[in-house]
Design a protein around this motif. Structure first.
Motif, mmCIF file in Angstrom:
data_model
loop_
_atom_site.group_PDB
_atom_site.id
_atom_site.type_symbol
_atom_site.label_atom_id
_atom_site.label_comp_id
_atom_site.label_asym_id
_atom_site.label_seq_id
_atom_site.Cartn_x
_atom_site.Cartn_y
_atom_site.Cartn_z
ATOM 1 N N VAL A 1 -7.888 -7.799 -54.305
ATOM 2 C CA VAL A 1 -9.039 -6.951 -54.659
ATOM 3 C C VAL A 1 -8.759 -5.522 -54.201
ATOM 4 O O VAL A 1 -8.435 -5.298 -53.038
ATOM 5 N N GLN A 2 -8.864 -4.596 -55.123
ATOM 6 C CA GLN A 2 -8.619 -3.203 -54.741
ATOM 7 C C GLN A 2 -9.883 -2.582 -54.142
ATOM 8 O O GLN A 2 -10.959 -3.176 -54.178
ATOM 9 N N MET A 3 -9.710 -1.392 -53.566
ATOM 10 C CA MET A 3 -10.851 -0.661 -53.020
ATOM 11 C C MET A 3 -11.500 0.162 -54.135
ATOM 12 O O MET A 3 -10.879 0.471 -55.152
ATOM 13 N N THR B 1 -11.931 9.551 -56.440
ATOM 14 C CA THR B 1 -10.763 8.933 -57.063
ATOM 15 C C THR B 1 -10.578 7.519 -56.543
ATOM 16 O O THR B 1 -10.929 7.223 -55.396
ATOM 17 N N GLU B 2 -10.053 6.680 -57.391
ATOM 18 C CA GLU B 2 -9.636 5.359 -56.928
ATOM 19 C C GLU B 2 -8.122 5.331 -56.965
ATOM 20 O O GLU B 2 -7.485 6.120 -57.661
ATOM 21 N N TRP B 3 -7.525 4.421 -56.197
ATOM 22 C CA TRP B 3 -6.078 4.237 -56.274
ATOM 23 C C TRP B 3 -5.798 2.747 -56.116
ATOM 24 O O TRP B 3 -5.952 2.005 -57.072
ATOM 25 N N VAL B 4 -5.501 2.266 -54.940
ATOM 26 C CA VAL B 4 -5.191 0.837 -54.789
ATOM 27 C C VAL B 4 -6.012 0.224 -53.651
ATOM 28 O O VAL B 4 -7.000 -0.467 -53.852
ATOM 29 N N GLY B 5 -5.568 0.492 -52.433
ATOM 30 C CA GLY B 5 -6.213 -0.059 -51.243
ATOM 31 C C GLY B 5 -5.693 0.683 -50.038
ATOM 32 O O GLY B 5 -4.909 1.633 -50.179
ATOM 33 N N TRP C 1 -14.473 -3.230 -58.165
ATOM 34 C CA TRP C 1 -14.882 -4.299 -59.095
ATOM 35 C C TRP C 1 -14.080 -4.279 -60.388
ATOM 36 O O TRP C 1 -14.017 -5.264 -61.109
ATOM 37 N N TRP C 2 -13.460 -3.151 -60.703
ATOM 38 C CA TRP C 2 -12.664 -3.076 -61.942
ATOM 39 C C TRP C 2 -11.289 -3.728 -61.770
ATOM 40 O O TRP C 2 -10.613 -3.979 -62.744
ATOM 41 N N GLU C 3 -10.893 -3.976 -60.502
ATOM 42 C CA GLU C 3 -9.599 -4.620 -60.266
ATOM 43 C C GLU C 3 -9.705 -5.684 -59.170
ATOM 44 O O GLU C 3 -9.196 -5.498 -58.069
ATOM 45 N N PRO C 4 -10.346 -6.826 -59.485
ATOM 46 C CA PRO C 4 -10.497 -7.869 -58.463
ATOM 47 C C PRO C 4 -9.196 -8.624 -58.162
ATOM 48 O O PRO C 4 -9.072 -9.229 -57.108
HETATM 49 CA CA CA Z 1 -6.634 0.974 -58.996
#
Ligand code: CA
Length: 377
Positions: free
Chosen positions: A173-175, A231-235, A256-259
């Motif tokens: 699950v990403q952040m 911004t989002e990235w990974v975790g 939630w877009w990358e569980p």
């Molecule tokens: Ca991402």
């Protein structure tokens, strides 16, 4: 008695199969052929020397992601006694980051390392190979791809690209990413300028976000000069390296877009069919090892990275309930629209939806039931 006879025959077949594998193993260990002058492993009968080029979508600096391609190469080389070599090229060295699928399709590289949702412009059904908003977790995605029929469901999609796809690990699950200001309700997303690519971006757009597409290396300066608000990235581990916490203090979760976003190794169909059965088996084993190790690695490196970020002043917060609800609703509206418009997408979406339903039901009384009691923040 008949059962016992059948059991003996099955045992005998297994024994013979084991003996055949043992013989092949002995051959692979270099019992035949003469040693080449360069000191490398001797040629093996039936297994010609293979040297493949691997094009990755990831830079060497993202060591967990690129490391998965390196694990594949090291594992193949050692288990084949140097007969099966793969040379990984980071993004941009052989082909640009987002041209990996094309490169493998055309045979410029025999193997690719990428995320299939980068190519939803070519076919939206490719998203299922990597994962969707409110889709499967890493564990569920792996279950579907390895054992739950996902590979067969997706095979026709990849056949159009002259490619077969193997899982290449998940980040888990990403952040939700870094925000310059607090998000206390859905209305706070309105007009917010956020860097978020792919399907997550399409859903955020429906929630009123001003979605920006910015390559990894340009995100920090954009955030610093105020061109974007979030911004989002990974975790934690990958985010820390890009330094977003120095500018935007509010660190939201979950992504939630990358569980359970899962990367892929693509193999050119012609290159695959040129391998011996033993070499194909080696590739399956090596890619599964690389996949498993990357997923495990993320769960090892994220906890200390999160601690460092929090010690450095990052403020953790969950997305508000109304944001989560609206995002979930908008995601499935998007999927249903795509399924109605595209039969190929529907052929993957319908079985995927059933798998998701079953996986969620099982998970709710196993992992989730246990975690929600025992694993507290
Ligand atoms: Ca991402």
């Amino acid at each position: 008695m008949a059962d016992k006879g059948e059991h003996r025959r099955t045992t005998r077949r297994r024994f013979l199969h084991g003996a055949a594998v043992g013989a092949a193993g002995a051959t692979l260990a270099g019992c035949t052929g003469s040693a080449p002058a360069d000191g490398s492993a001797p040629a093996v009968q039936g297994n010609k020397r293979v040297t493949w080029r691997l094009a990755s979508s990831f830079p060497r600096s993202l060591d967990t992601l690129f490391g998965c391609a390196e694990t594949l190469a090291e594992s193949l080389e050692s288990m084949s006694g140097g007969m099966f070599r793969v040379r990984p090229y980071p993004a941009g060295e052989l082909v640009p980051a987002f041209n990996v699928l094309d490169a493998v399709q055309q045979g410029t590289a025999q193997v690719g390392h990428s995320a299939s949702y980068y190519y939803i412009g070519k076919n939206p059904a490719l998203a299922f190979d990597a994962g969707l908003p409110f889709g499967l977790t890493a564990r569920q995605q792996h279950s579907w791809l390895y054992e739950g029929g996902g590979a067969d469901t997706l095979a026709p999609v990849f056949a159009d690209f002259n490619v077969r796809s193997f899982p290449a690990g998940s980040t888990g699950v990403q952040m939700g990413g870094w925000f310059r200001r607090e998000v206390n309700s859905l209305s706070d997303l309105s007009g917010l300028r956020m860097r978020i690519p792919g399907l997550g971006g399409q859903v955020m757009d429906r929630l009123g976000v001003n979605v920006q597409q910015i390559p990894g290396g340009e995100i920090f300066p954009a955030l610093e000069r105020g061109a974007i608000d979030a911004t989002e990235w990974v975790g934690p581990y990958d985010d820390e390296r890009l330094g977003f916490h120095k500018i935007a203090k509010h660190y939201y979760y979950p992504g939630w877009w990358e569980p359970g976003p899962t990367l892929s190794f693509y193999v050119n169909e012609k290159a695959w069919s040129s391998l011996s059965v033993e070499q194909q088996r080696m590739f399956r084993a090596a890619s599964t090892e690389a996949s498993m190790r990357m997923t495990a690695q993320y769960d090892a490196v994220n906890p200390p990275a999160l601690k460092r970020l929090l010690d450095g002043g990052a403020r953790l917060a969950p997305f508000p309930e109304d944001v989560m609800r609206a995002a979930e609703k908008a995601s499935f509206e998007l999927f249903e629209e795509q399924a109605a418009a595209d039969a190929g997408y529907r052929n993957v979406y319908e079985p995927w939806k059933k798998v998701r339903e079953g996986a969620y039901r099982w998970s709710s009384i196993s992992e989730v039931a246990y975690s929600s009691f025992a694993i507290r923040p």
